[in-house]
Motif scaffolding. Structure first.
Motif, PDB file in Angstrom:
ATOM      1  N   THR A 145       0.821  -1.214   0.000  1.00  0.00           N
ATOM      2  CA  THR A 145       0.000   0.000   0.000  1.00  0.00           C
ATOM      3  C   THR A 145       0.854   1.262   0.000  1.00  0.00           C
ATOM      4  OG1 THR A 145      -0.057  -0.209   2.398  1.00  0.00           O
ATOM      5  CG2 THR A 145      -1.988  -0.996   1.219  1.00  0.00           C
ATOM      6  N   SER A 146       2.182   1.102  -0.070  1.00  0.00           N
ATOM      7  CA  SER A 146       2.999   2.305   0.099  1.00  0.00           C
ATOM      8  C   SER A 146       3.842   2.628  -1.127  1.00  0.00           C
ATOM      9  CB  SER A 146       3.882   2.159   1.333  1.00  0.00           C
ATOM     10  OG  SER A 146       4.585   0.945   1.257  1.00  0.00           O
ATOM     11  N   TYR A 147       3.344   2.235  -2.331  1.00  0.00           N
ATOM     12  CA  TYR A 147       4.055   2.572  -3.557  1.00  0.00           C
ATOM     13  C   TYR A 147       4.352   4.081  -3.562  1.00  0.00           C
ATOM     14  CZ  TYR A 147       5.091   3.487  -8.413  1.00  0.00           C
ATOM     15  OH  TYR A 147       5.712   3.920  -9.548  1.00  0.00           O
ATOM     16  N   PRO A 148       5.529   4.542  -3.957  1.00  0.00           N
ATOM     17  CA  PRO A 148       6.634   3.835  -4.615  1.00  0.00           C
ATOM     18  C   PRO A 148       7.628   3.179  -3.653  1.00  0.00           C
ATOM     19  CG  PRO A 148       7.077   6.174  -4.571  1.00  0.00           C
ATOM     20  CD  PRO A 148       5.739   5.998  -3.942  1.00  0.00           C
ATOM     21  N   ASN A 149       7.303   3.189  -2.336  1.00  0.00           N
ATOM     22  CA  ASN A 149       8.190   2.502  -1.404  1.00  0.00           C
ATOM     23  C   ASN A 149       7.695   1.079  -1.175  1.00  0.00           C
ATOM     24  OD1 ASN A 149      10.256   2.275   0.758  1.00  0.00           O
ATOM     25  ND2 ASN A 149       8.444   2.077   2.034  1.00  0.00           N
ATOM     26  N   ALA A 150       8.619   0.172  -0.963  1.00  0.00           N
ATOM     27  CA  ALA A 150       8.245  -1.191  -0.576  1.00  0.00           C
ATOM     28  C   ALA A 150       9.098  -1.615   0.608  1.00  0.00           C
ATOM     29  CB  ALA A 150       8.457  -2.145  -1.745  1.00  0.00           C
ATOM     30  N   GLU A 196      11.762   2.715  -4.195  1.00  0.00           N
ATOM     31  CA  GLU A 196      12.469   2.821  -2.915  1.00  0.00           C
ATOM     32  C   GLU A 196      12.218   1.539  -2.131  1.00  0.00           C
ATOM     33  OE1 GLU A 196      12.696   6.627  -0.551  1.00  0.00           O
ATOM     34  OE2 GLU A 196      11.386   5.469   0.758  1.00  0.00           O
ATOM     35  N   LEU A 197      13.300   0.898  -1.720  1.00  0.00           N
ATOM     36  CA  LEU A 197      13.174  -0.315  -0.911  1.00  0.00           C
ATOM     37  C   LEU A 197      13.678   0.008   0.485  1.00  0.00           C
ATOM     38  CD1 LEU A 197      14.697  -2.966  -3.380  1.00  0.00           C
ATOM     39  CD2 LEU A 197      12.316  -2.190  -3.209  1.00  0.00           C
ATOM     40  N   THR A 198      12.919  -0.373   1.511  1.00  0.00           N
ATOM     41  CA  THR A 198      13.375  -0.167   2.888  1.00  0.00           C
ATOM     42  C   THR A 198      13.486  -1.523   3.571  1.00  0.00           C
ATOM     43  OG1 THR A 198      12.218   1.945   2.907  1.00  0.00           O
ATOM     44  CG2 THR A 198      12.967   1.103   5.030  1.00  0.00           C
ATOM     45  N   PHE A 230      16.751   3.387  -8.273  1.00  0.00           N
ATOM     46  CA  PHE A 230      15.931   3.254  -7.065  1.00  0.00           C
ATOM     47  C   PHE A 230      16.750   3.665  -5.853  1.00  0.00           C
ATOM     48  CE2 PHE A 230      18.077  -0.818  -7.594  1.00  0.00           C
ATOM     49  CZ  PHE A 230      18.463  -1.170  -6.314  1.00  0.00           C
ATOM     50  N   ARG A 231      16.062   3.868  -4.731  1.00  0.00           N
ATOM     51  CA  ARG A 231      16.728   4.202  -3.473  1.00  0.00           C
ATOM     52  C   ARG A 231      16.642   3.025  -2.521  1.00  0.00           C
ATOM     53  NH1 ARG A 231      14.030   9.999  -2.031  1.00  0.00           N
ATOM     54  NH2 ARG A 231      15.255  11.288  -3.469  1.00  0.00           N
ATOM     55  N   LEU A 232      17.674   2.891  -1.716  1.00  0.00           N
ATOM     56  CA  LEU A 232      17.711   1.806  -0.735  1.00  0.00           C
ATOM     57  C   LEU A 232      17.873   2.402   0.661  1.00  0.00           C
ATOM     58  CD1 LEU A 232      17.817  -1.233  -0.259  1.00  0.00           C
ATOM     59  CD2 LEU A 232      20.247  -1.210  -0.849  1.00  0.00           C
ATOM     60  N   ARG A 233      16.937   2.039   1.558  1.00  0.00           N
ATOM     61  CA  ARG A 233      17.019   2.484   2.956  1.00  0.00           C
ATOM     62  C   ARG A 233      16.971   1.272   3.866  1.00  0.00           C
ATOM     63  NH1 ARG A 233      15.888   8.014   3.225  1.00  0.00           N
ATOM     64  NH2 ARG A 233      14.707   8.815   1.458  1.00  0.00           N
TER      65      ARG A 233
END
Ligand code: SAH
Ligand code: SF4
Ligand code: F3S
Length: 439
Positions: A145-150, A196-198, A230-233
Motif C-alpha cells: 500500500t505504500s508505492y513507490p516505497n516497498a 524505494e526499498l526499505t 531506485f533508493r535503498l534504505r
C-alpha cells in the motif's frame, strides 16, 4: 456480493508491513479493501504495545466497535499484533471484549485464513497465541500500500533485551531471512516499478549473525547492485553493531540513501548502562565520527527516551548536550513507559510524571530548533525528490529527498513514483516548499 476488509494498524513500520501481509491473505481469500470500518465484513486490528498509550489507543478503538458488531452480527473482528503476545493480554482482551472473534499472535499471522475458517465453524472466539521463538514466513504475497516505497523484512525479533523494551518478549528471538530470498524479492519489486526499498529489522546490523550467510553490508551492496534507478534504505541500526564496513558501503553505493537512523536513547552513561544498551555516549559519538568520515553529508536521526528510572537532572543534561554535539537531522522523543515483564519495570526510582513532562518539552524544543535550523539551509537549493503522494488539503504533491526531508510542490501531471527536481523556495519546520525545475 463482494466482501470487504478493513485493517487498523498501530506501531512501527514492521507492523505497517505486516498489515500488508494480512491484506495479502485476505485478498487471496476474496475480500476487498474498504476505507470505512463500518463497511467491512472483517475488521482487523494490528496492535502495538511499545508504550502504554499505543496499547490504550488500540483498546479504545476495539471498545468502540461493540455497537457496530451488535448491529452487524456477521461481521468478524480479529485482533493481532504485539499487544496480544504479552503474557495474559489475550485473555484480558477476550474478557473485556467478548465480541472479538479472533485473537492471533505475531507468530500466528500466517495462520489467519485457517483461523477465520475455524471461527466460521464454531461460536466461541478463536484464540491462537503461540509462545514460540517465532518462525519465518516465505511465499505469502503482501498487498502493498505504500508505492513507490516497498518494505522488505530482513530480520524478525530481537535479542538485545534493552531493559525498557517489550519487543524481545512479544516478537521472539532474532532470526534472519535467507539473503537469496531477500535479493529475489528486491529484484521482483524493482521489476514491478518500486523506486524505494526499505529493509526492516529491529537491529539490521546483526543480520545473519553467527551464520555463513552474507553480512548486512554485503547484503546491502548486493541489493544496490540490482539494475535500475531506485533508493535503498534500512532501519533500525543498533549503535553497538554499526560498523566501519557499513559506513564504507554507504559511501560507495549512491543508491543507498545518505540517511541513517541510529537510536541513542540517552546521553548519560549510567542511564545507558541501566538501559542495557552496551555502549557509552563516547562510543556513540565515535560511531558518528566514523560514519561522517566516509559519508560527510549523512543525515543522522535518532530515538530518545526521557524519564528512565533514576534519570537525574544531570543525566538529562547529558542527553541535551549529546543532541547538541551530534546535530541530529531529526529525532523521535519518548517519555519512558513502564512495560510489565521488562527488567526496568522492576527498578526503583521511577520518575514522577511532571518531571518527565518538563524534560520532554525541553528536549523537543531543542530537537525542533535544530531541525528547523538545518531545514532552513535548503532554501534556494535544488534537490531530487521521489514523489510519494498527493496531499489533497494542500493541493500539492509531496515526496522526500534521500536525506529524508519532506518537500511539497505543484504539478499539472501525476508525478507519483517519479524522481523530480525541486527548487526549494521556503522551509517550514521539517517541510520544504518548492517548484519543479529542469536544473
Ligand atoms: N529496534 C529499534 C526500535 C525499537 S522501538 C531500536 O532498537 O532502535 C522504537 C523506539 O521506541 C526505541 O528506539 C525507543 O526509543 C522507544 N521505546 C521502546 N520501548 C520504550 C518504552 N518502554 N518507553 C518509551 N519508549 C520506548
Ligand atoms: Fe527493543 Fe532494544 Fe531490541 Fe530495539 S534493540 S527492539 S529497543 S530490545
Ligand atoms: Fe513495532 Fe510496536 Fe511491536 S513498535 S515491534 S508494533 S510493540
Amino acid at each position: 456480493m463482494s466482501k470487504y476488509f478493513h485493517i487498523t494498524t498501530y506501531g512501527c513500520q514492521m507492523n505497517v508491513h505486516e498489515s500488508e501481509k494480512i491484506a495479502g491473505i485476505l485478498s487471496r481469500m476474496g475480500y476487498k479493501a474498504c476505507d470505512n470500518i463500518e463497511d467491512s465484513d472483517i475488521a482487523v486490528f494490528n496492535t502495538c504495545c511499545i508504550r502504554e498509550n499505543a496499547e490504550n489507543h488500540a483498546f479504545g478503538n476495539i471498545g468502540m466497535l461493540k455497537k457496530l458488531k451488535a448491529n452487524k452480527r456477521d461481521m468478524l473482528i480479529a485482533v493481532g499484533g504485539c499487544l496480544t503476545q504479552q503474557i495474559g493480554k489475550a485473555d484480558t482482551l477476550h474478557d473485556k471484549y467478548p465480541y472479538v472473534d479472533i485473537i492471533f499472535g505475531t507468530h500466528n499471522l500466517n495462520e489467519l485464513e485457517e483461523l477465520i475458517n475455524k471461527k466460521r465453524r464454531q461460536k466461541k472466539a478463536v484464540i491462537e497465541i503461540e509462545d514460540s521463538e517465532g518462525g519465518i514466513c516465505e511465499g505469502e504475497k503482501p498487498l502493498r500500500t505504500s508505492y513507490p516505497n516497498a518494505w522488505i523484512n530482513i530480520t524478525y525479533g530481537c535479542n538485545n533485551f534493552c531493559s525498557y523494551c517489550i519487543v524481545p518478549y512479544v516478537r521472539g528471538r532474532e532470526r534472519s531471512r535467507r539473503s537469496e530470498d531477500i535479493i529475489k524479492e528486491a529484484e521482483e519489486l524493482i521489476a514491478q516499478g518500486y523506486k524505494e526499498l526499505t529493509l526492516l529489522g529491529q537491529n539490521v546490523n546483526s543480520y545473519a549473525n553467527g551464520t555463513d550467510d552474507l553480512s548486512f553490508p554485503e547484503l546491502l551492496k548486493k541489493i544496490a547492485d540490482i539494475e535500475g534507478k531506485f533508493r535503498l534504505r534500512f532501519m533500525t541500526s543498533h549503535p553497538k553493531d554499526f560498523s566501519e564496513e557499513l559506513a564504507r558501503v554507504i559511501a560507495e553505493n549512491p543508491k543507498i540513501c545518505r540517511a541513517v537512523h541510529l537510536p541513542v536513547q540517552s546521553g548519560s552513561d549510567s542511564v545507558l548502562k541501566a538501559m542495557n544498551r552496551k555502549y557509552t555516549a563516547a562510543d556513540y559519538i565515535k560511531k558518528i565520527e566514523i560514519l561522517k568520515k566516509y559519508v560527510p553529508d549523512c543525515a543522522v536521526t535518532t530515538d530518545l527516551i526521557v524519564g528512565f528510572p533514576n534519570e537525574s537532572e544531570e543525566d538529562f543534561k547529558a542527553t541535551l548536550s549529546l543532541v547538541k554535539q551530534v546535530g541530529f537531522a531529526s529525532a523521535f522523543t519518548f517519555v519512558y513507559s513502564k512495560r510489565e515483564g521488562t527488567v526496568a519495570a522492576k527498578m526503583d526510582g521511577q520518575i514522577p510524571e511532571e518531571v518527565s513532562k518538563r524534560r520532554i518539552m525541553e528536549l523537543i524544543k531543542l530537537v525542533n530548533a535544530q531541525t528547523r535550523e538545518q531545514t532552513s539551509h535548503y532554501v534556494g537549493k535544488t534537490i531530487e525528490i521521489l514523489c510519494e503522494d498527493y496531499d489533497e488539503k494542500r493541493g500539492k504533491y509531496l515526496g522526500r529527498d534521500e536525506y529524508g526531508r519532506m518537500a511539497y510542490f505543484s504539478s499539472g501531471e501525476n508525478k507519483k513514483g517519479e524522481f523530480v527536481r525541486v527548487k526549494v523556495g521556503s522551509a517550514n519546520g521539517m517541510s520544504l516548499y518548492g517548484e519543479l525545475t529542469e536544473e
